[in-house]
Design an enzyme around this catalytic site. Sequence first.
Site, mmCIF file in Angstrom:
data_model
loop_
_atom_site.group_PDB
_atom_site.id
_atom_site.type_symbol
_atom_site.label_atom_id
_atom_site.label_comp_id
_atom_site.label_asym_id
_atom_site.label_seq_id
_atom_site.Cartn_x
_atom_site.Cartn_y
_atom_site.Cartn_z
ATOM 1 N N LYS A 188 0.836 -1.225 0.000
ATOM 2 C CA LYS A 188 0.000 0.000 0.000
ATOM 3 C C LYS A 188 0.859 1.259 0.000
ATOM 4 O O LYS A 188 0.531 2.225 -0.660
ATOM 5 C CB LYS A 188 -0.912 0.025 1.237
ATOM 6 C CG LYS A 188 -2.002 -1.027 1.224
ATOM 7 C CD LYS A 188 -2.876 -0.918 2.454
ATOM 8 C CE LYS A 188 -2.167 -1.302 3.723
ATOM 9 N NZ LYS A 188 -1.766 -2.699 3.826
ATOM 10 N N GLY A 247 3.350 -0.982 8.915
ATOM 11 C CA GLY A 247 4.664 -0.650 8.383
ATOM 12 C C GLY A 247 4.569 -0.443 6.886
ATOM 13 O O GLY A 247 4.091 -1.315 6.175
ATOM 14 N N HIS A 248 4.963 0.727 6.419
ATOM 15 C CA HIS A 248 4.933 1.015 4.985
ATOM 16 C C HIS A 248 6.345 1.344 4.518
ATOM 17 O O HIS A 248 6.996 2.206 5.100
ATOM 18 C CB HIS A 248 4.015 2.216 4.694
ATOM 19 C CG HIS A 248 2.563 1.907 4.893
ATOM 20 N ND1 HIS A 248 1.607 2.878 5.050
ATOM 21 C CD2 HIS A 248 1.907 0.742 4.956
ATOM 22 C CE1 HIS A 248 0.427 2.313 5.203
ATOM 23 N NE2 HIS A 248 0.582 1.013 5.156
HETATM 24 P P1 IMP Z 1 -1.511 -6.373 16.422
HETATM 25 O O1 IMP Z 1 -2.209 -5.496 15.441
HETATM 26 O O2 IMP Z 1 -0.123 -5.909 16.738
HETATM 27 O O3 IMP Z 1 -2.324 -6.635 17.651
HETATM 28 O O4 IMP Z 1 -1.312 -7.818 15.732
HETATM 29 C C1 IMP Z 1 -2.405 -8.644 15.389
HETATM 30 C C2 IMP Z 1 -2.150 -9.382 14.090
HETATM 31 O O5 IMP Z 1 -2.152 -8.450 13.023
HETATM 32 C C3 IMP Z 1 -0.799 -10.107 14.026
HETATM 33 O O6 IMP Z 1 -0.939 -11.270 13.251
HETATM 34 C C4 IMP Z 1 0.087 -9.111 13.300
HETATM 35 O O7 IMP Z 1 1.169 -9.736 12.664
HETATM 36 C C5 IMP Z 1 -0.912 -8.538 12.306
HETATM 37 N N1 IMP Z 1 -0.573 -7.191 11.861
HETATM 38 C C6 IMP Z 1 -0.722 -6.035 12.545
HETATM 39 N N2 IMP Z 1 -0.320 -4.996 11.801
HETATM 40 C C7 IMP Z 1 0.073 -5.498 10.618
HETATM 41 C C8 IMP Z 1 0.564 -4.899 9.402
HETATM 42 O O8 IMP Z 1 0.687 -3.681 9.252
HETATM 43 N N3 IMP Z 1 0.866 -5.756 8.391
HETATM 44 C C9 IMP Z 1 0.687 -7.102 8.498
HETATM 45 N N4 IMP Z 1 0.225 -7.690 9.601
HETATM 46 C C10 IMP Z 1 -0.086 -6.898 10.662
#
Ligand code: IMP
Length: 423
Positions: free
Chosen positions: A16, A40-41
């Site tokens: 994105k 993360g972008h």
């Molecule tokens: P949290 O958002 O840190 O609570 O993580 C919950 C789930 O969402 C986990 O599987 C993370 O790896 C995934 N996740 C959170 N943010 C991202 C992102 O920006 N990209 C890909 N996976 C994400």
Amino acid sequence: MKNTAIIGLQWGDEGKGKIVDFLADKFDAVVRFQGGNNAGHTIKVDGKTFKLSLLPSGVIRQKFSVIGSGVVVDPISLFDEIEKIEKNGVKISPQNLAIADNVCLVLSLHRQIDQILENKKGNNKIGTTCRGNGPAHEDKVGRRAIRICDLQHQPTLIQRVEELLLYHNALRRGLNEPEISSLTIFDELNSIKDKIAKYAVPAFEIAQRLEKCNAVMFEGAQGALLDVSYGTYPFVTSSNISLGQVAVGSCIGFENVHKTLGILKAYTTRVGSGPFPTELTDEIGEFLRIEGQEVGTVTGRNRRCGWLDLVLISHALKLSAVKEIALTKLDVLDKLAKIKICVAYKINNKTYNYLPQNIELWSKIEPVYEEFDGWQTSTLGIKSLKDLPKNALDYIKKIEELTSAKVVIISTGAKREETIIVN
Ligand code: IMP
């Protein structure tokens, strides 16, 4: 250009950041509307690599960039990101960055409890980024979060901190973790309150300013399959990601969102735990991971890789009423002799065109694939549709046919200019 929402159609990491940056030139403002620094972008411009987490990608082009009310903000992480990006030559100031003053803060106690609870889960870990975003969202709906607007008035702040700690210390006692003193939280908040105040703008004023823009881009983080309501629950993030969240999290009315662009990676990846029916644990999965440099921007974890899954994507498309797609990382498939797309699931001999929500069925999913010949020639950096090999065009046509959406942008490399505009 119309006001456009950019929504990831998989489990995040669809590329994105690159598409937002590529299009940002045509917009006056870029708004983040959900998530936090779990996102993360990565953006590559003029030989420089920018890694963004909380800052809207519009900052790179000096567009008016907004962190909307739907985002949770870790101030320490934000200032760290600002410092890094300024060292990379991008100036951040209240002229180009506004943060809605009702945004809820992510504090050290959120990061800690995220990690503590994840550790307690043993084999059932969600695989969170441990950035504290989940617990901060819980505090938001629990009505005990601290918002930016609470920071400047001491009596309000004292009350907010007490309410927050009443809950957190009860939780920590139950988990045999040491309690947190209010002094620790005040020190933390005092260290950031003046710095963050200069970016804080009432949501109402942000709405007024956005209304005056010719074109606004709403920049999604994560992807639809991580949506807390519709994703692969409980292996999801803590915010809504789909189109409905855009208006809620951007300080604007829904009639101001005119168009949606779905971002789709030419194969599938996921970080963290949870179902992944088309996951490849063989050498092709490893090939995709290496060729696609599939390592998490935030956590540095290896991403799980697999074939494109049209069952899940069709659901994601419906949730956000997506009619147009930007297809990314097509070049990663260049060397493959055969490429597959999952078009249905078989579970206990029954065919499904959606993912059933019953967790106990997930381990029984057998993906039904259609197989295609690869193109086995480089598409890296191709800028025109007519230069794509026939088999790559067939693959794109198949995606259009199966999704009833139009592929309008194709990304053929990480750099801004390595892009095909179809429409
Ligand atoms: P949290 O958002 O840190 O609570 O993580 C919950 C789930 O969402 C986990 O599987 C993370 O790896 C995934 N996740 C959170 N943010 C991202 C992102 O920006 N990209 C890909 N996976 C994400």
